[in-house]
Design a protein around this motif. Sequence first.
Motif, short mmCIF file in Angstrom:
data_model
loop_
_atom_site.label_atom_id
_atom_site.label_comp_id
_atom_site.label_asym_id
_atom_site.label_seq_id
_atom_site.Cartn_x
_atom_site.Cartn_y
_atom_site.Cartn_z
N SER A 173 0.84 -1.20 0.00
CA SER A 173 0.00 0.00 0.00
C SER A 173 0.87 1.25 0.00
O SER A 173 0.53 2.27 -0.61
CB SER A 173 -0.93 -0.01 1.20
OG SER A 173 -1.72 -1.17 1.18
N ASP A 245 -6.52 -1.79 -4.63
CA ASP A 245 -5.75 -2.49 -3.59
C ASP A 245 -6.61 -3.63 -3.04
O ASP A 245 -7.83 -3.62 -3.18
CB ASP A 245 -5.34 -1.51 -2.48
CG ASP A 245 -4.10 -2.02 -1.71
OD1 ASP A 245 -3.65 -3.15 -1.97
OD2 ASP A 245 -3.60 -1.28 -0.84
N GLU A 246 -5.97 -4.60 -2.41
CA GLU A 246 -6.69 -5.73 -1.78
C GLU A 246 -7.58 -6.46 -2.79
O GLU A 246 -8.75 -6.76 -2.49
CB GLU A 246 -7.54 -5.24 -0.60
CG GLU A 246 -6.79 -4.39 0.41
CD GLU A 246 -5.91 -5.22 1.33
OE1 GLU A 246 -5.97 -6.46 1.26
OE2 GLU A 246 -5.16 -4.61 2.11
MG LIG Z 1 -1.94 -2.78 2.28
#
Ligand SMILES: [Mg+2]
Length: 439
Positions: A173, A245-246
């Motif tokens: 991240s 993200d994720e």
């Molecule tokens: Mg992360």
Amino acid sequence: MDLLRSALDRRRHGTHYADRMHRILGVCQDCGLLWHEERVSYRNGQVELRRVDDVEPVGEVVVTPQYEKYGLRVRPRVLNRIKNLGPQFAYALNVPTTTVEVDGNVVYVRVPRPGADQDPLVTFEQAWRIAPDIPRGSVLLGIDEDHQQLVLDLTAPSSAHAAVIGMTGSGKSTLIRTMVLSAQMIGGAEIALFDPSRGLRPLSGHPSVWRGGMFRSAEECELGLEVLANSIGRRRRGLMYVIVDEVPDLVAQRPRIKDHLARIAQAGRHAGMHLILGAQHPLATELGSTTLRNIAVRLVGRVADRNAAYNATGRRDTGAETLRGRGDFIVVNGATLRHFQAAYVPDDWLRRWVARFPPREPRLPVRPARSPSHVGSSGRGLDEIPDSVVEEIRRFMRKNGRRPSLNWVYRMTRECLPSGGFGRDKAQRAIDAAVEGLG
Ligand SMILES: [Mg+2]
Ligand SMILES: Nc1ncnc2c1ncn2[C@@H]1O[C@H](COP(=O)(O)OP(=O)(O)OP(=O)(O)O)[C@@H](O)[C@H]1O
């Protein structure tokens, strides 16, 4: 500035390094690899034994924020044995691990630097300042082992999409934040943000952000990605980065996200759309191997083991399982592999960004309402005007103290709805519905 200079002081000659190089050569000697004797016969019949070096130190020691790298020029006859000496080198140097990397006929012994946990690593500003004129279409990653600025050119055909992979704490991240912030500073690109972990929130108020905010829940992300995937080939847009993200988490919650990402990975490049995906493990199960093949750039941080390293990079012997975390990454694209330290954006910088561009909620797209004939009612009821449109109009009215124009409703719905903008009649009814509700 001093920190910068010491962190980036490229190659060192100090006794510490000389001592370590000696220990490395000592290990080679103990294993009988340092030299061998060759029999030389002369014309006069005399025979002599001559010593031939098989391992020689090369260049100076390379020092990066997290490593020292010792180079050895090695003859092919001892190469295979040297490759397996990692544990012996570690023992001789009194460090937990070393890795041995082969680059042509040069072998590098990579030694983790003690105390790197406390050292300040590379900040966004340090990496940025090395060459602040990054062209549009590229994003900043960090610095490579020669202390050069490393950027990723997403407009190059071989690197249209990228995946950031690594276990928790590897710095995914953080790296994605650096890429996004650099894109915002460079300008000229729209940025769509999808992030259930909220790590990108501080950057989500910038005017470049698609629909004015970050998409968070899996439902929101599915909607947004659907609109983007459907817009390919229909609407001309400029450069756009789609940051998610994720990804495994999102796909597990809303499986259709997989299809939308597949479409963008396959055809997005021609529409100027480039994916940057974040994931804790390789994405083959979530995205399928075809999609993964379209995501050629792998930015890989620390992974659990050799197997995970292979799956993340698509290559053997990358050593990703020995990366240290905290922004220690390799970038793999086809045959090229480069080690780099990801730049990080310090908190005070993020606070400044938030103060300047306060994060807002995104304008959510809505699914096209089913046409009334499908549900069997007659006439055109108000139910075909989605609540979110009504809500959006009310928000406009609260902010501006007046009704929006029909044109405004058209533009807003054209942007928000996969089915397109409202005509005059429908726009008028939408405004009426919003006014009615306000009472
Ligand atoms: Mg992360
Ligand atoms: N480039 C970096 N330089 C220095 N420290 C870093 C860097 N990247 C990450 N870190 C440290 O590691 C921590 C975890 O980083 P980050 O949240 O980016 O990991 P992640 O890979 O996204 O993890 P998760 O999968 O749990 O979301 C950060 O809070 C920071 O302290």
